[in-house]
Design a protein around this motif. Sequence first.
Motif, PDB file in Angstrom:
ATOM      1  N   VAL A   1       0.864  -1.166   0.114  1.00  0.00           N
ATOM      2  CA  VAL A   1      -0.151   0.048  -0.095  1.00  0.00           C
ATOM      3  C   VAL A   1       0.974   1.324  -0.133  1.00  0.00           C
ATOM      4  CG1 VAL A   1      -1.630   1.199   1.386  1.00  0.00           C
ATOM      5  CG2 VAL A   1      -2.060  -0.768   0.966  1.00  0.00           C
ATOM      6  N   LYS A   2       2.022   1.209   0.746  1.00  0.00           N
ATOM      7  CA  LYS A   2       2.824   2.296   0.791  1.00  0.00           C
ATOM      8  C   LYS A   2       3.377   2.536  -0.678  1.00  0.00           C
ATOM      9  CE  LYS A   2       6.711   4.044   3.569  1.00  0.00           C
ATOM     10  NZ  LYS A   2       7.780   3.624   4.318  1.00  0.00           N
ATOM     11  N   ARG A   3       4.015   1.757  -1.120  1.00  0.00           N
ATOM     12  CA  ARG A   3       4.605   1.609  -2.669  1.00  0.00           C
ATOM     13  C   ARG A   3       3.743   2.355  -3.563  1.00  0.00           C
ATOM     14  NH1 ARG A   3       6.682  -3.220  -6.189  1.00  0.00           N
ATOM     15  NH2 ARG A   3       7.836  -1.938  -7.805  1.00  0.00           N
ATOM     16  N   GLN A   4       2.364   1.735  -3.421  1.00  0.00           N
ATOM     17  CA  GLN A   4       1.529   2.105  -4.484  1.00  0.00           C
ATOM     18  C   GLN A   4       0.960   3.623  -4.352  1.00  0.00           C
ATOM     19  OE1 GLN A   4       0.099   0.729  -7.408  1.00  0.00           O
ATOM     20  NE2 GLN A   4       1.495  -1.069  -6.817  1.00  0.00           N
ATOM     21  N   ALA A   5       0.837   4.192  -2.955  1.00  0.00           N
ATOM     22  CA  ALA A   5       0.658   5.444  -2.549  1.00  0.00           C
ATOM     23  C   ALA A   5       1.847   6.402  -3.047  1.00  0.00           C
ATOM     24  CB  ALA A   5       0.503   5.682  -1.082  1.00  0.00           C
ATOM     25  N   LYS A   6       3.023   5.858  -3.055  1.00  0.00           N
ATOM     26  CA  LYS A   6       4.077   6.689  -3.493  1.00  0.00           C
ATOM     27  C   LYS A   6       4.158   6.694  -5.142  1.00  0.00           C
ATOM     28  CE  LYS A   6       9.095   7.200  -3.049  1.00  0.00           C
ATOM     29  NZ  LYS A   6       9.074   8.751  -3.077  1.00  0.00           N
ATOM     30  N   LYS A   7       3.715   5.732  -5.499  1.00  0.00           N
ATOM     31  CA  LYS A   7       3.754   5.786  -7.082  1.00  0.00           C
ATOM     32  C   LYS A   7       2.652   6.899  -7.524  1.00  0.00           C
ATOM     33  CE  LYS A   7       4.962   1.414  -8.991  1.00  0.00           C
ATOM     34  NZ  LYS A   7       4.536   0.115  -9.489  1.00  0.00           N
TER      35      LYS A   7
END
Length: 75
Positions: A47-53
């Motif tokens: 979720v953190k990676r997707q939010a950063k993307k």
Amino acid sequence: MGWILLVLLLIAAAFGVLGLVIKATIFVVLTIVMSTIILAYIAYAIVKRQAKKMSDELDRRLQPPSQPPTQDYRY
């Protein structure tokens, strides 16, 4: 449900395997807890990676172009 567990514990104590039953129970409970923690961490990282993307993509879209267009297609 509680009565069934109590009866099973009493039977285990009567046969002298109560220590083994407790160790097995602790092993199963700790395995479940550790698996839950690991899966929660993996989900958090995804979720953190997707939010950063998404944030990076939005920032990129909102920035004005660095160079003006080379041709004017209005005419």
